[in-house]
Design an enzyme around this catalytic site. Structure first.
Site, PDB file in Angstrom:
ATOM      1  N   ASP A  79       0.824  -1.212   0.000  1.00 42.28           N
ATOM      2  CA  ASP A  79       0.000   0.000   0.000  1.00 42.28           C
ATOM      3  C   ASP A  79       0.857   1.262   0.000  1.00 42.28           C
ATOM      4  O   ASP A  79       2.041   1.237   0.332  1.00 42.28           O
ATOM      5  CB  ASP A  79      -0.941   0.017   1.203  1.00 42.28           C
ATOM      6  CG  ASP A  79      -0.203  -0.041   2.537  1.00 42.28           C
ATOM      7  OD1 ASP A  79       0.765  -0.822   2.653  1.00 42.28           O
ATOM      8  OD2 ASP A  79      -0.582   0.690   3.455  1.00 42.28           O
ATOM      9  N   GLU A 146       0.211  -1.407   5.578  1.00 44.42           N
ATOM     10  CA  GLU A 146       1.244  -0.951   6.508  1.00 44.42           C
ATOM     11  C   GLU A 146       0.988   0.470   6.973  1.00 44.42           C
ATOM     12  O   GLU A 146       1.197   0.818   8.142  1.00 44.42           O
ATOM     13  CB  GLU A 146       2.620  -1.045   5.826  1.00 44.42           C
ATOM     14  CG  GLU A 146       3.802  -0.791   6.745  1.00 44.42           C
ATOM     15  CD  GLU A 146       4.257   0.664   6.791  1.00 44.42           C
ATOM     16  OE1 GLU A 146       5.166   0.974   7.589  1.00 44.42           O
ATOM     17  OE2 GLU A 146       3.722   1.500   6.032  1.00 44.42           O
TER      18      GLU A 146
END
Length: 487
Positions: A79, A146
């Site tokens: 991400d 994350e």
């Protein structure tokens, strides 16, 4: 996307980065990039699978002659932080990142670049695809979410990974080797409030704070940058104290891990104070801009007449809110006593929303010391509970305790010195790397973190150094050749 990115050296790295950046990949919406990564691994004929939380793992056997080396895990997160300038028209859910070259830097037009952690992910992809790079057995671990919760790392179960050494490719200065990081916890304060009808004889104003640098709420927290929510609260506090100003709405900041760059408030003032209120606000604006003239030269604060809102906050709750926000700590709380120049504990007042009878304040508290993390979190909790908020702690994750005696650290230091004729900086960072979390289920795994130089992460000023990427790629290849043999 400009072909000039794909022509940069090393082409293997930049081409994979370009491929990745064509795929929308916001935190908590990683479905497309997960499928992209699975198809990539399968197209290479490599063992590819998802774990229960949807982390993607791809396994590649050792190259001939490297079979007796310790197996490694190369790890990055899929991400990216989605931020854009106010005047940039861009749909992160549908568009790939629009990149361009600016001297030694790769940038994005008006948005975050995704070099955090896209360059790390692209590195791993390039190694997996290679046919001429020597390496031991590799497990590529691509974690999810994350940036907003460490969800992938927190839910990675023991026994999934076989590697003995983890190379995390998520730091942002190429002369650093990271051996520790901060943990974090989300602190959220919420409460409802009664709305009152706007008194007769009132005038409406919109107050806008914009033009701040923003940045990473861990790595940039010590730089003295402006926080739009704290600046806005100074204005609201003064207007309330001196003129009885009432708040209709506040919308400030965005993501917890980004220092807030913008805030907008809708307020009312009694018409009899109109001229004095504007004069007073302009004086305060001048003072604030003078304070930040060095660190925030582009700071803009505007007060403009606006449509009169129908409802405003109850004055008692409003007083509690502006005082609680004034009290709540933002920025560095404590420096480390053990490592020079390392922020130990900090807080980012990341998001303030007041609308339709509901208040929500979101913070991200970080620390490399668990007790200090919750000391600051409890201080914030106390400030907001005193104004009647319900305060919750969520998403807590541990830090990563440095191990200065690890074998892989010595390997990396020796390689760096030989390649660059100087020692690297061995550091711990005030960001939330996934190593500490992964280590809870893999306590015997040696871990190290490094990466190319990236500036302005989590902001539209994010940029990646081209020359640093070349230096970093050379470093990665030599590390793979130098992984120690199994005992």
């Amino acid at each position: 996307m400009s072909q000039e990115i794909r022509n940069l050296e090393p082409k293997a790295l930049w081409n994979k980065f370009a491929d990745l950046n064509a795929v929308p990949r916001p935190s908590k919406k990683e479905e497309r990039v997960i499928e992209f990564m699975k198809k990539f691994g399968e197209s290479l004929g490599l063992e590819t699978f998802e774990d229960e939380i949807r982390n993607v793992i791809i396994r590649k056997p050792a190259t001939p002659g490297m079979e007796n080396r310790k197996p490694i895990v190369m790890q990055g997160h899929l991400d990216m932080v989605h931020q854009k300038n106010n005047d940039t028209v861009f749909d992160f859910d549908k568009q790939g990142i629009d990149m361009y070259v600016d001297g030694d830097w790769v940038r994005a037009r008006g948005t975050t670049l995704g070099a955090d952690n896209g360059l790390g992910v692209a590195t791993i992809m390039a190694i997996l695809e290679s046919t001429d790079i020597p390496h031991p057995a590799i497990e590529a671990l691509f974690t999810i979410d994350e940036e907003t919760g460490m969800t992938g790392a927190l839910n990675l179960k023991g026994g999934v990974l076989r590697g003995e050494i983890l190379l995390n490719l998520d730091t942002e200065e190429d002369d650093e080797i990271d051996i520790g990081c901060a943990g974090g916890v989300d602190v959220t304060a919420t409460r409802g409030y009664q709305q009152e009808s706007t008194p007769e004889g009132s005038v409406g104003y919109a107050i806008t704070v914009r033009g701040l640098s923003g940045g990473h709420s861990g790595m940039d927290i010590h730089k003295g940058l402006g926080n739009a929510n704290k600046i806005m609260n100074r204005l609201l506090f003064d207007g309330f104290e001196n003129f009885g100003m009432q708040i209709a709405e506040i919308d400030g900041g965005s993501l917890r891990n980004a220092i807030p760059r913008e805030s907008v408030a809708k307020v009312i003032i009694a018409a009899i104070y109109d001229e004095a209120f504007v004069f007073d606000m302009q004086e305060i604006i001048g003072e604030i801009k003078a304070e930040f003239r060095t660190t925030e030269p582009n700071l803009a604060i505007e007060i403009t007449k606006s449509e009169l809102p129908e409802k405003v906050m109850d004055l008692g709750v409003q007083e509690g809110l502006v005082r609680a926000l004034y009290t709540a700590h933002n920025g560095v709380y404590r420096m480390s006593a053990d490592m020079a120049d390392l922020v130990e504990t900090s807080n980012n007042i990341a998001r303030v929303v007041v609308k339709d009878g509901q208040i929500s304040v979101g913070c991200l508290t970080r620390s490399s010391v668990e007790s200090s993390k919750f000391d600051l979190a409890n201080a914030l909790r106390s400030a907001f509970e005193l104004m009647g908020c319900e305060v919750t702690f969520s998403g807590s994750y541990p830090g990563w305790t440095p191990n200065v005696n690890s074998q892989i650290l010595k390997v990396l230091v020796d390689i760096y010195e030989k390649q660059n004729n100087e020692k690297p900086r061995v550091v711990a960072c005030h960001a939330g790397l996934e190593c500490g979390i992964i280590g809870t289920n893999y306590p015997k795994m040696e871990m190290i973190s490094f990466g190319p130089t990236i500036h302005g992460a989590h902001s539209p000023d994010e940029r990646a150094s081209i020359s640093s990427a070349q230096k970093y790629w050379k470093f990665v290849l030599e590390i793979l050749r130098s992984i120690p043999e199994r005992n």
